[in-house]
Design a protein around this motif. Structure first.
Motif, PDB file in Angstrom:
ATOM      1  N   VAL A  78      50.296  37.687  49.682  1.00  0.00           N
ATOM      2  CA  VAL A  78      49.625  36.785  48.753  1.00  0.00           C
ATOM      3  C   VAL A  78      49.458  37.532  47.429  1.00  0.00           C
ATOM      4  CG1 VAL A  78      47.299  37.514  49.422  1.00  0.00           C
ATOM      5  CG2 VAL A  78      47.633  35.251  48.490  1.00  0.00           C
ATOM      6  N   ASN A  79      49.524  36.810  46.327  1.00  0.00           N
ATOM      7  CA  ASN A  79      49.275  37.431  45.026  1.00  0.00           C
ATOM      8  C   ASN A  79      47.767  37.583  44.865  1.00  0.00           C
ATOM      9  OD1 ASN A  79      51.911  37.750  44.057  1.00  0.00           O
ATOM     10  ND2 ASN A  79      52.003  35.582  43.539  1.00  0.00           N
ATOM     11  N   PRO A  80      47.261  38.811  44.909  1.00  0.00           N
ATOM     12  CA  PRO A  80      45.812  38.995  44.833  1.00  0.00           C
ATOM     13  C   PRO A  80      45.256  38.545  43.488  1.00  0.00           C
ATOM     14  CG  PRO A  80      46.934  41.078  45.337  1.00  0.00           C
ATOM     15  CD  PRO A  80      47.976  40.063  45.052  1.00  0.00           C
ATOM     16  N   SER A  81      44.115  37.875  43.538  1.00  0.00           N
ATOM     17  CA  SER A  81      43.426  37.456  42.321  1.00  0.00           C
ATOM     18  C   SER A  81      41.930  37.579  42.560  1.00  0.00           C
ATOM     19  CB  SER A  81      43.766  36.002  41.976  1.00  0.00           C
ATOM     20  OG  SER A  81      43.199  35.132  42.937  1.00  0.00           O
ATOM     21  N   GLU A  82      41.168  37.678  41.470  1.00  0.00           N
ATOM     22  CA  GLU A  82      39.719  37.760  41.611  1.00  0.00           C
ATOM     23  C   GLU A  82      39.144  36.458  42.148  1.00  0.00           C
ATOM     24  OE1 GLU A  82      37.623  39.370  38.274  1.00  0.00           O
ATOM     25  OE2 GLU A  82      38.609  41.305  38.480  1.00  0.00           O
ATOM     26  N   ALA A  83      39.854  35.340  41.964  1.00  0.00           N
ATOM     27  CA  ALA A  83      39.384  34.077  42.531  1.00  0.00           C
ATOM     28  C   ALA A  83      39.467  34.122  44.054  1.00  0.00           C
ATOM     29  CB  ALA A  83      40.214  32.911  41.988  1.00  0.00           C
ATOM     30  N   ALA A  84      40.541  34.701  44.581  1.00  0.00           N
ATOM     31  CA  ALA A  84      40.723  34.792  46.033  1.00  0.00           C
ATOM     32  C   ALA A  84      39.933  35.946  46.636  1.00  0.00           C
ATOM     33  CB  ALA A  84      42.207  34.947  46.363  1.00  0.00           C
ATOM     34  N   PHE A  85      39.735  37.030  45.864  1.00  0.00           N
ATOM     35  CA  PHE A  85      39.053  38.235  46.338  1.00  0.00           C
ATOM     36  C   PHE A  85      38.014  38.667  45.303  1.00  0.00           C
ATOM     37  CE2 PHE A  85      43.326  38.204  48.118  1.00  0.00           C
ATOM     38  CZ  PHE A  85      43.056  38.324  49.470  1.00  0.00           C
ATOM     39  N   PRO A  86      36.883  37.950  45.247  1.00  0.00           N
ATOM     40  CA  PRO A  86      35.885  38.262  44.225  1.00  0.00           C
ATOM     41  C   PRO A  86      35.282  39.658  44.404  1.00  0.00           C
ATOM     42  CG  PRO A  86      35.396  36.170  45.328  1.00  0.00           C
ATOM     43  CD  PRO A  86      36.500  36.817  46.077  1.00  0.00           C
ATOM     44  N   PRO A  87      35.183  40.434  43.317  1.00  0.00           N
ATOM     45  CA  PRO A  87      34.525  41.735  43.401  1.00  0.00           C
ATOM     46  C   PRO A  87      33.115  41.585  43.971  1.00  0.00           C
ATOM     47  CG  PRO A  87      35.698  41.541  41.336  1.00  0.00           C
ATOM     48  CD  PRO A  87      35.735  40.185  41.985  1.00  0.00           C
ATOM     49  N   GLY A  88      32.733  42.535  44.810  1.00  0.00           N
ATOM     50  CA  GLY A  88      31.429  42.494  45.472  1.00  0.00           C
ATOM     51  C   GLY A  88      31.477  41.925  46.874  1.00  0.00           C
ATOM     52  N   THR A  89      32.556  41.204  47.199  1.00  0.00           N
ATOM     53  CA  THR A  89      32.705  40.632  48.530  1.00  0.00           C
ATOM     54  C   THR A  89      32.910  41.749  49.552  1.00  0.00           C
ATOM     55  OG1 THR A  89      33.722  38.652  47.602  1.00  0.00           O
ATOM     56  CG2 THR A  89      34.098  39.052  49.949  1.00  0.00           C
ATOM     57  N   VAL A  90      32.264  41.624  50.709  1.00  0.00           N
ATOM     58  CA  VAL A  90      32.417  42.611  51.773  1.00  0.00           C
ATOM     59  C   VAL A  90      33.548  42.162  52.700  1.00  0.00           C
ATOM     60  CG1 VAL A  90      31.295  43.717  53.742  1.00  0.00           C
ATOM     61  CG2 VAL A  90      30.013  43.315  51.642  1.00  0.00           C
ATOM     62  N   GLY A 133      39.623  52.681  48.879  1.00  0.00           N
ATOM     63  CA  GLY A 133      40.939  52.567  49.482  1.00  0.00           C
ATOM     64  C   GLY A 133      41.630  51.327  48.961  1.00  0.00           C
ATOM     65  N   VAL A 134      42.914  51.217  49.280  1.00  0.00           N
ATOM     66  CA  VAL A 134      43.706  50.078  48.820  1.00  0.00           C
ATOM     67  C   VAL A 134      44.190  49.271  50.016  1.00  0.00           C
ATOM     68  CG1 VAL A 134      45.808  49.369  47.620  1.00  0.00           C
ATOM     69  CG2 VAL A 134      44.479  51.298  46.758  1.00  0.00           C
ATOM     70  N   VAL A 135      43.972  47.954  49.942  1.00  0.00           N
ATOM     71  CA  VAL A 135      44.592  47.022  50.880  1.00  0.00           C
ATOM     72  C   VAL A 135      45.818  46.485  50.153  1.00  0.00           C
ATOM     73  CG1 VAL A 135      44.323  44.945  52.271  1.00  0.00           C
ATOM     74  CG2 VAL A 135      42.322  46.391  51.809  1.00  0.00           C
ATOM     75  N   HIS A 136      46.995  46.999  50.519  1.00  0.00           N
ATOM     76  CA  HIS A 136      48.227  46.559  49.863  1.00  0.00           C
ATOM     77  C   HIS A 136      48.416  45.066  50.115  1.00  0.00           C
ATOM     78  CE1 HIS A 136      52.557  46.109  49.077  1.00  0.00           C
ATOM     79  NE2 HIS A 136      52.338  47.086  48.201  1.00  0.00           N
ATOM     80  N   ARG A 137      49.053  44.397  49.200  1.00  0.00           N
ATOM     81  CA  ARG A 137      49.231  42.935  49.325  1.00  0.00           C
ATOM     82  C   ARG A 137      49.925  42.540  50.619  1.00  0.00           C
ATOM     83  NH1 ARG A 137      52.851  40.897  44.546  1.00  0.00           N
ATOM     84  NH2 ARG A 137      53.386  39.255  45.992  1.00  0.00           N
ATOM     85  N   SER A 138      50.766  43.410  51.186  1.00  0.00           N
ATOM     86  CA  SER A 138      51.412  43.099  52.468  1.00  0.00           C
ATOM     87  C   SER A 138      50.430  43.166  53.632  1.00  0.00           C
ATOM     88  CB  SER A 138      52.582  44.060  52.723  1.00  0.00           C
ATOM     89  OG  SER A 138      52.108  45.387  52.865  1.00  0.00           O
ATOM     90  N   GLU A 139      49.252  43.758  53.415  1.00  0.00           N
ATOM     91  CA  GLU A 139      48.241  43.876  54.460  1.00  0.00           C
ATOM     92  C   GLU A 139      47.084  42.890  54.263  1.00  0.00           C
ATOM     93  OE1 GLU A 139      48.374  45.632  57.255  1.00  0.00           O
ATOM     94  OE2 GLU A 139      50.375  46.311  56.706  1.00  0.00           O
TER      95      GLU A 139
END
Length: 116
Positions: free
Chosen positions: A79-91, A67-73
């Protein structure tokens, strides 16, 4: 599997304009439809981040279901999503905001998960 091999498949979508078809080699129950049957808007889930895009974060909420968590959610919102802020693998804890069976999409909210 090899070229010329006969297989059984399900037609998921057909586009007569382009002469294209979307097929599935799975002949059992459709995992997306099974997920849609049991998922409810407002339901809280935990999922693993599988990707980050400019429009939001991709989260796997069930085996093979993303699923997608839109940036407004996100938190903070827009926030501008980035892998630094949202690392892949994070639950992440998320809430289902929509399930579109026709388009086979799941919309999620991180903001609502934190509020509830």
């Amino acid at each position: 599997m090899h070229v010329g091999q006969r297989v059984s498949c399900l037609v998921l979508q057909a586009d007569t304009t382009n002469g294209e078809a979307r097929l599935s080699l799975r002949t059992g129950p459709d995992p997306f439809q099974a997920f849609a049957d049991r998922a409810a808007v407002g339901q809280g889930l935990r999922g693993r981040i599988t990707g980050v895009r400019p429009f939001g974060v991709i989260v796997e909420v069930a085996d093979g279901i993303q699923g997608v968590v839109h940036r407004s959610e996100l938190l903070p919102p827009d926030v501008n999503p980035s892998e630094a802020a949202f690392p892949p693998g994070t639950v992440l804890a998320v809430v289902v905001t929509a399930v579109d069976r026709r388009r086979r999409t799941v919309s999620l909210s991180r903001r609502q998960a934190q509020a509830g």
